[in-house]
Design a protein around this motif. Structure first.
Motif, PDB file in Angstrom:
ATOM      1  N   GLY A  14      -5.101  -7.756  -8.362  1.00  0.00           N
ATOM      2  CA  GLY A  14      -5.573  -6.379  -8.270  1.00  0.00           C
ATOM      3  C   GLY A  14      -4.466  -5.462  -8.755  1.00  0.00           C
ATOM      4  N   LEU A  15      -4.771  -4.179  -8.847  1.00  0.00           N
ATOM      5  CA  LEU A  15      -3.789  -3.213  -9.327  1.00  0.00           C
ATOM      6  C   LEU A  15      -2.811  -2.834  -8.219  1.00  0.00           C
ATOM      7  CD1 LEU A  15      -6.191  -0.870 -11.341  1.00  0.00           C
ATOM      8  CD2 LEU A  15      -4.662  -2.624 -12.260  1.00  0.00           C
ATOM      9  N   LEU A  16      -1.558  -2.641  -8.585  1.00  0.00           N
ATOM     10  CA  LEU A  16      -0.570  -2.205  -7.610  1.00  0.00           C
ATOM     11  C   LEU A  16      -0.880  -0.786  -7.150  1.00  0.00           C
ATOM     12  CD1 LEU A  16       2.844  -3.457  -9.068  1.00  0.00           C
ATOM     13  CD2 LEU A  16       1.215  -4.654  -7.587  1.00  0.00           C
ATOM     14  N   HIS A  17      -0.683  -0.529  -5.839  1.00  0.00           N
ATOM     15  CA  HIS A  17      -0.915   0.805  -5.291  1.00  0.00           C
ATOM     16  C   HIS A  17       0.381   1.362  -4.712  1.00  0.00           C
ATOM     17  CE1 HIS A  17      -0.911  -1.299  -1.486  1.00  0.00           C
ATOM     18  NE2 HIS A  17      -2.030  -1.932  -1.740  1.00  0.00           N
ATOM     19  N   LEU A  18       0.291   2.480  -4.021  1.00  0.00           N
ATOM     20  CA  LEU A  18       1.485   3.139  -3.500  1.00  0.00           C
ATOM     21  C   LEU A  18       2.264   2.258  -2.525  1.00  0.00           C
ATOM     22  CD1 LEU A  18       0.406   6.853  -2.861  1.00  0.00           C
ATOM     23  CD2 LEU A  18       2.116   6.014  -4.492  1.00  0.00           C
ATOM     24  N   GLY A  19       1.557   1.427  -1.767  1.00  0.00           N
ATOM     25  CA  GLY A  19       2.254   0.530  -0.852  1.00  0.00           C
ATOM     26  C   GLY A  19       3.149  -0.442  -1.593  1.00  0.00           C
ATOM     27  N   HIS A  20       2.657  -0.962  -2.716  1.00  0.00           N
ATOM     28  CA  HIS A  20       3.481  -1.850  -3.530  1.00  0.00           C
ATOM     29  C   HIS A  20       4.650  -1.087  -4.139  1.00  0.00           C
ATOM     30  CE1 HIS A  20      -0.565  -3.880  -3.785  1.00  0.00           C
ATOM     31  NE2 HIS A  20       0.193  -4.866  -3.348  1.00  0.00           N
ATOM     32  N   ALA A  21       4.395   0.145  -4.578  1.00  0.00           N
ATOM     33  CA  ALA A  21       5.467   0.956  -5.156  1.00  0.00           C
ATOM     34  C   ALA A  21       6.588   1.137  -4.148  1.00  0.00           C
ATOM     35  CB  ALA A  21       4.921   2.306  -5.610  1.00  0.00           C
ATOM     36  N   TYR A  22       6.218   1.411  -2.904  1.00  0.00           N
ATOM     37  CA  TYR A  22       7.232   1.605  -1.862  1.00  0.00           C
ATOM     38  C   TYR A  22       8.065   0.344  -1.673  1.00  0.00           C
ATOM     39  CZ  TYR A  22       9.323   2.446   2.713  1.00  0.00           C
ATOM     40  OH  TYR A  22      10.225   2.584   3.739  1.00  0.00           O
ATOM     41  N   ASP A 284       7.520  11.551  -8.995  1.00  0.00           N
ATOM     42  CA  ASP A 284       6.448  11.961  -8.081  1.00  0.00           C
ATOM     43  C   ASP A 284       6.053  10.814  -7.165  1.00  0.00           C
ATOM     44  OD1 ASP A 284       6.277  14.517  -9.199  1.00  0.00           O
ATOM     45  OD2 ASP A 284       4.779  13.890 -10.679  1.00  0.00           O
ATOM     46  N   VAL A 285       5.890   9.628  -7.738  1.00  0.00           N
ATOM     47  CA  VAL A 285       5.482   8.462  -6.957  1.00  0.00           C
ATOM     48  C   VAL A 285       6.549   8.121  -5.914  1.00  0.00           C
ATOM     49  CG1 VAL A 285       4.976   5.986  -7.047  1.00  0.00           C
ATOM     50  CG2 VAL A 285       3.996   7.530  -8.759  1.00  0.00           C
ATOM     51  N   ALA A 286       7.816   8.153  -6.316  1.00  0.00           N
ATOM     52  CA  ALA A 286       8.892   7.875  -5.374  1.00  0.00           C
ATOM     53  C   ALA A 286       8.868   8.857  -4.212  1.00  0.00           C
ATOM     54  CB  ALA A 286      10.244   7.926  -6.092  1.00  0.00           C
ATOM     55  N   ARG A 287       8.653  10.127  -4.516  1.00  0.00           N
ATOM     56  CA  ARG A 287       8.606  11.134  -3.448  1.00  0.00           C
ATOM     57  C   ARG A 287       7.393  10.927  -2.551  1.00  0.00           C
ATOM     58  NH1 ARG A 287      11.243  14.531  -7.406  1.00  0.00           N
ATOM     59  NH2 ARG A 287       9.252  14.933  -8.443  1.00  0.00           N
ATOM     60  N   MET A 288       6.266  10.487  -3.133  1.00  0.00           N
ATOM     61  CA  MET A 288       5.065  10.233  -2.336  1.00  0.00           C
ATOM     62  C   MET A 288       5.319   9.192  -1.238  1.00  0.00           C
ATOM     63  SD  MET A 288       2.003  10.041  -5.161  1.00  0.00           S
ATOM     64  CE  MET A 288       1.643  11.410  -6.267  1.00  0.00           C
ATOM     65  N   VAL A 289       6.202   8.247  -1.520  1.00  0.00           N
ATOM     66  CA  VAL A 289       6.463   7.173  -0.548  1.00  0.00           C
ATOM     67  C   VAL A 289       7.770   7.410   0.218  1.00  0.00           C
ATOM     68  CG1 VAL A 289       5.128   5.480  -1.843  1.00  0.00           C
ATOM     69  CG2 VAL A 289       7.586   5.706  -2.295  1.00  0.00           C
ATOM     70  N   GLY A 290       8.375   8.571   0.018  1.00  0.00           N
ATOM     71  CA  GLY A 290       9.529   8.947   0.797  1.00  0.00           C
ATOM     72  C   GLY A 290      10.849   8.356   0.347  1.00  0.00           C
ATOM     73  N   LEU A 291      10.948   8.010  -0.946  1.00  0.00           N
ATOM     74  CA  LEU A 291      12.186   7.440  -1.475  1.00  0.00           C
ATOM     75  C   LEU A 291      12.736   8.292  -2.600  1.00  0.00           C
ATOM     76  CD1 LEU A 291      11.185   3.644  -1.634  1.00  0.00           C
ATOM     77  CD2 LEU A 291      12.623   4.750   0.081  1.00  0.00           C
ATOM     78  N   GLU A 292      14.002   8.082  -2.906  1.00  0.00           N
ATOM     79  CA  GLU A 292      14.623   8.775  -4.028  1.00  0.00           C
ATOM     80  C   GLU A 292      14.160   8.150  -5.331  1.00  0.00           C
ATOM     81  OE1 GLU A 292      16.659  11.466  -4.125  1.00  0.00           O
ATOM     82  OE2 GLU A 292      16.288  11.685  -1.975  1.00  0.00           O
ATOM     83  N   PRO A 293      13.923   8.959  -6.373  1.00  0.00           N
ATOM     84  CA  PRO A 293      13.552   8.393  -7.673  1.00  0.00           C
ATOM     85  C   PRO A 293      14.656   7.504  -8.228  1.00  0.00           C
ATOM     86  CG  PRO A 293      13.142  10.766  -7.596  1.00  0.00           C
ATOM     87  CD  PRO A 293      13.940  10.429  -6.369  1.00  0.00           C
ATOM     88  N   VAL A 294      14.259   6.511  -9.025  1.00  0.00           N
ATOM     89  CA  VAL A 294      15.233   5.644  -9.688  1.00  0.00           C
ATOM     90  C   VAL A 294      15.964   6.445 -10.752  1.00  0.00           C
ATOM     91  CG1 VAL A 294      15.514   3.594 -11.120  1.00  0.00           C
ATOM     92  CG2 VAL A 294      13.852   3.596  -9.250  1.00  0.00           C
ATOM     93  N   ARG A 295      17.275   6.318 -10.777  1.00  0.00           N
ATOM     94  CA  ARG A 295      18.061   7.068 -11.774  1.00  0.00           C
ATOM     95  C   ARG A 295      18.825   6.076 -12.655  1.00  0.00           C
ATOM     96  NH1 ARG A 295      17.771  12.269 -10.297  1.00  0.00           N
ATOM     97  NH2 ARG A 295      17.424  12.745  -8.072  1.00  0.00           N
TER      98      ARG A 295
END
Length: 295
Positions: A14-22, A284-295
């Protein structure tokens, strides 16, 4: 000094969702923070649901998020022999047995057992503990049914397994369980009953494959969702039985939807690809899950 090794291990069903992103971003950031390695593993033993197209989408989604992983990627479907060897050790030690009861037969057995109002015991996920009928069959009957080609699953004989290991064993938890459990956690695999370890057509299940993979890949830190906290007891038991190293565990909170329900691929919850198509950025996705964006 041992270099920390983290991993993210999605299934291409299946497609990855926000939980997988976190989970992926958390593993990646923890690996960076500790000077460790980050591995990607594709858990594709379920050939009926996993597809090459969904696997490619995983790579695209993770790369878009800014996550980098080591090559080659371990794909479970290419390492069936590793799991078969582990299963053979358990069979030879008489710690597993073939179970023939279908889901319908189990359901009927439990319903009959509960007819007098006494509830049948459940595992931590709320599923009825597997009945003892198959465990109590004679070796002759087991062989006869297997040779006749009946479908079966290999189940861990929890009582026999406990006779092969120390009476108590633990894992180190740096995250927390559903009730806030953290620190040194006593493993209680008996709460699961006789779990499935492999099937007739595929010599593994999630439980067996994950401990074999983590060992062969040298994973030192398992960072995953809190929904797998209790399953860690089964994984610790298998590590004890097979003489495998024990990683540190960190179970993180789950990303929930507006109703408080865990996100699910099977229910078509918003995927990373859909967020990207709607104009979201990796930050945006990183902020949605409460993490810092990858730099």
């Amino acid at each position: 000094m041992t270099v920390p090794v983290f991993r993210f291990a999605p299934s291409p069903n299946g497609l990855l969702h926000l939980g997988h992103a976190y989970s992926a971003l958390l593993n990646f950031s923890m690996a960076r923070a500790t000077g460790g390695r980050f591995l990607l593993r594709i858990e594709d033993i379920d050939t009926t649901r996993c597809t090459p197209e969904l696997e490619e989408q995983i790579y695209r989604d993770l790369a878009w998020l800014g996550i980098e992983w080591e090559e080659p990627v371990r794909r479970q479907s290419e390492h069936i022999d590793d799991y078969a060897q582990a299963l053979e050790r358990l069979v030879d030690a008489e710690i597993v047995y073939p179970s023939f009861m279908s889901r319908g037969e189990v359901r009927d057995f439990v319903a009959e057992a509960e007819a007098d109002g006494t509830p049948w015991p459940r595992d931590p996920d709320g599923v009825p503990i597997f009945p003892p009928l198959d465990r109590e069959r004679s070796q002759a009957e087991r062989l006869q049914r297997m040779e006749a080609g009946e479908p079966f699953a290999w189940r861990l004989d929890m009582e026999a397994a406990h006779r092969h290991v120390a009476s108590r064993f633990f894992w180190e938890e740096s995250g927390s369980g559903p009730k806030g459990e953290t620190g040194r956690i006593a493993a209680r695999p008996e709460a699961w009953g006789d779990v499935v370890i492999a099937r007739k057509e595929v010599p593994t299940s999630y439980h067996l494959a994950v401990v074999v993979d983590d060992s062969l890949q040298g994973v030192t830190h398992v960072v995953r969702g809190r929904d797998l906290f209790h399953a860690t007891a089964v994984h610790r038991l298998l590590q004890e039985l097979l003489g495998l190293p024990v990683p540190r565990y960190h179970h993180h909170a789950l990303i929930l939807d507006e109703s408080g329900r865990k996100l699910s691929k099977s229910r078509g919850d918003t995927g990373i690809a859909a967020l990207r198509a709607a104009g979201a950025t990796p930050a945006d996705v990183a902020r949605m899950v409460g993490l810092e964006p990858v730099r």
